[in-house]
Every structure is written in C-alpha cells, then in structure tokens.
Design an enzyme around this catalytic site. Structure first.
Site, PDB file in Angstrom:
ATOM      1  N   HIS A  72      50.606  62.006 -13.851  1.00 50.57           N
ATOM      2  CA  HIS A  72      50.010  60.895 -14.599  1.00 50.57           C
ATOM      3  C   HIS A  72      49.701  59.736 -13.647  1.00 50.57           C
ATOM      4  O   HIS A  72      50.024  58.579 -13.923  1.00 50.57           O
ATOM      5  CB  HIS A  72      50.935  60.427 -15.726  1.00 50.57           C
ATOM      6  N   ALA A  73      49.084  60.082 -12.544  1.00 49.86           N
ATOM      7  CA  ALA A  73      48.825  59.070 -11.521  1.00 49.86           C
ATOM      8  C   ALA A  73      47.608  59.398 -10.674  1.00 49.86           C
ATOM      9  O   ALA A  73      47.400  58.767  -9.645  1.00 49.86           O
ATOM     10  CB  ALA A  73      50.052  58.931 -10.613  1.00 49.86           C
TER      11      ALA A  73
ATOM     12  N   GLU B 138      56.985  63.325 -20.379  1.00 48.71           N
ATOM     13  CA  GLU B 138      56.820  62.694 -19.074  1.00 48.71           C
ATOM     14  C   GLU B 138      58.037  61.835 -18.741  1.00 48.71           C
ATOM     15  O   GLU B 138      58.467  61.052 -19.582  1.00 48.71           O
ATOM     16  CB  GLU B 138      55.549  61.845 -19.050  1.00 48.71           C
TER      17      GLU B 138
ATOM     18  N   ARG C  11      46.045  62.033 -22.704  1.00 49.56           N
ATOM     19  CA  ARG C  11      47.461  62.000 -23.061  1.00 49.56           C
ATOM     20  C   ARG C  11      47.919  63.440 -23.296  1.00 49.56           C
ATOM     21  O   ARG C  11      47.205  64.251 -23.893  1.00 49.56           O
ATOM     22  CB  ARG C  11      47.713  61.163 -24.324  1.00 49.56           C
TER      23      ARG C  11
END
Length: 351
Positions: free
Chosen positions: A293-294, A274, A245
């Site tokens: 974030h993928a 984000e 995170r």
C-alpha cells in the site's frame, strides 16, 4: 478565538519528533502567526475527542476518525484526509456535527495513475520473473525464452471506475496503443469520449479487459465487488490490478483464480488485511506482484497531498468553501456556515 488551531494526527511524526514525511511542507501553517499546530495521537488506532478539544481542523493520516472522535464545543469544522480514501472516517458523524470531510484528489491523481501503469508494464513484461532469472546466473538466463512478455498494442485496458484517477490512467496509457473501456455509472460521458474510452457494463468490462484496474472508493456497495463470479468471467490471459482498497476484491476468490490459471496474474498494492501477514497465500504466487500500500508513495505524491490539505484548511480559515469536500450537503448546513462566518470575521479580512 485567538488562533486557528490545526491538529495533525500523531503518525505524521516519528518517535523522535522528526517528520514522517519530510516532503509534507508545513511551513505555510507554522509560519502563519494566526495558526497554531497541535498533535492528536491515536488511542487504539482512533483519534480521541480529548485530543481535538478547541481545534478547528484536523489533518488525518492513518488513524480512524469515529463518532467518538468528535470533540465537544462544536469548534471542529474540517477533517482533511491525507489522500483520497476515507474509509477510516465516519462520514455521517462528520455531517451530523457540521464537520466537512476533505480529500486530496489533485495530490494523488498522477501518482496513483503512475502506479497502475507501473503494474501494467511490470506484469506484461514479466518483470519480477525475469529479475529472478537473471539473479540465478547462466542457469536462469537459459530459461528466459520460457517467460515471454506481451506487447500492449491492441490490448484492452479496462477501468472499474473512471473518476479522477481512472481518467488519468487512460491519459498516461495513450502512447501504448491500447483500447480503452470503463465501467462507471457516474462517468462523465464527454470526458470518456475525449479520452477515447468506451463506457460499458460491468459484465463487458470483466469479459473484455486484458488489464483491469480497480479505481473505485471502498463502501458497502463495493465490498467484494470483484468476486469469484466476476473473476471467472475474465480472460485466462487477463491481469487484475488493484490500487484502491483491498476489500473491494474477494481476496480468497482472487487467490483461487490466480492459482488455477483462471486469470494470468495480478498487481496488488492493497489487501483485505493490512499489513498483510507473512503467510498470506497471495504472497506465494509467482504470477502476482505485491506492494505494501505504498506504490504511489513518492516525494511528489506526499508534497501534493500536503499542499492540497493545507490549501483547503487555509480556505476554511478565510471563511471560504474549499475544494475536495466529500459530504457536499455540508454546504447547506447552517451550523457549518456559521463556523465559516466566524473564521471569516476573525481571519479573513486581512488576507
């Protein structure tokens, strides 16, 4: 109780009604005559209680589940996160209302660990820089000796956190001939020993790692855990990798460390804000590889997450405690046990 009602957060479907993630197989739910699926669309990024009235379970993607999300009537027994992060869920509100919070460690263990290894390989081989050189034609090719990569044999791979994902990173990295160290107050010492991992203090972890991967949950205790002081303790040749995170790392301090050469580079799949804005300073640095974030998003990852959530909810429907419960104290909650008993009475006997 005619049917077991499962709500899915609205972001599992697109505006045209088609599935956002086709690899998430809903057929075990849709083909069960005792299960009814409803959609819970977020309002201001949070699931409203009105969307969950009469529901027994929720499969949650990105929206927040807050105290105001808890429906009246006490029917809701489970919030199943589609993944392992649960900073978008009010855990205390769940426990106080006899709601179990479930995550899917089995679904993300391998995909996220592969993401960490991807960063290790890309950073050590200067992959993106060499990609840009090649695209510039002969002029770029002429500069390739200025961007020599680094071999991994004998280098130290450090893990901040050695839970499900951290341990899997070490399993995947065995063929590279690296040294393994980790800092985790809750680490399984026998598991660490079997993987050849030396458990060390936080100070040693930052000082000794050539590649330091962050694999801890986000909480008040881990907010900005990777701060300016800890970054300053790292080797100038070291790389930081964060797939956990964003707020675990002080992003401004990291930018300063990367720009000044205090550390060699970073691989970041997560950010403090984000989506991160286009003018985010980290995006301008050549020694940083960034993904939205993928990085672990694959068909297998999403199929695994979905299957784990579905399996957990079907266990609850049968009146049994599922795997992956975060708020473990719920197992002793009389109201939650009563919910399971009602489910077992209605749905468990014929299964």
């Amino acid at each position: 109780m005619d049917k077991f009602r499962v709500a899915l957060s609205g972001d599992f479907r697109k505006a045209d009604g088609s599935p956002t993630f086709p690899s998430f197989d809903l057929s075990p739910l849709t083909e069960d005559p005792d299960i009814e699926i409803v959609w819970a669309d977020p309002v201001e990024d949070a699931i409203p209680a009105s969307a969950l009235e009469g529901c027994h379970a929720l499969i949650l993607l990105m929206p927040r589940f807050t105290r105001a999300s808890v429906p009246s009537g006490g029917s809701l027994a489970a919030v199943a996160r589609f993944g392992v992060g649960y900073d978008n869920v009010d855990v205390a509100a769940c426990s106080e209302n006899a709601i179990s919070l479930i995550i899917t460690p089995d679904g993300v263990r391998r995909p996220v660990a592969v993401s960490v290894i991807t960063f290790v390989l890309a950073l050590s081989q200067r992959l993106l820089i060499k990609d840009r050189l090649c695209r510039r034609g002969p002029e770029g090719w002429a500069e390739r000796s200025d961007h020599m990569g680094e071999g991994l044999i004998g280098k130290t791979l450090g893990q901040l956190g050695m839970g499900s994902i951290g341990a899997e990173v070490f399993r995947l990295a065995v063929p590279f001939g690296m040294r393994f160290i980790a800092h985790d107050p809750y680490a399984d010492e026998q598991l660490a020993k079997s993987l050849g991992v030396e458990l060390v203090s936080a100070e040693e972890l930052f000082a000794r790692s050539d590649f330091l991967s962050v694999s801890v949950p986000y909480s008040e205790a881990t907010h900005h855990y990777v701060n300016a002081a800890r970054l300053a303790a790292m080797k100038p040749t070291a790389f930081l990798i964060n797939t956990a995170r964003g707020p675990i790392v002080d992003q401004e301090a990291l930018h300063q460390a990367l720009r000044s050469g205090a550390i060699a580079g970073a691989g970041l799949d997560v950010f403090e804000q984000e989506p991160c804005p286009a003018d985010e300073p980290l995006l301008k640095l050549e020694n940083t590889i960034v993904t939205p974030h993928a990085l672990c998003w694959t068909d297998q990852c999403f199929a695994g997450n979905g299957a784990a959530d579905v399996a957990a909810l079907r266990e609850i429907m049968r009146g049994r405690e599922p795997r992956g419960i975060v708020n473990r104290d719920i197992a002793e909650n009389a109201e939650w046990k009563e919910k399971l008993a009602r489910f077992a009475e209605r749905f468990g006997k014929a299964r």
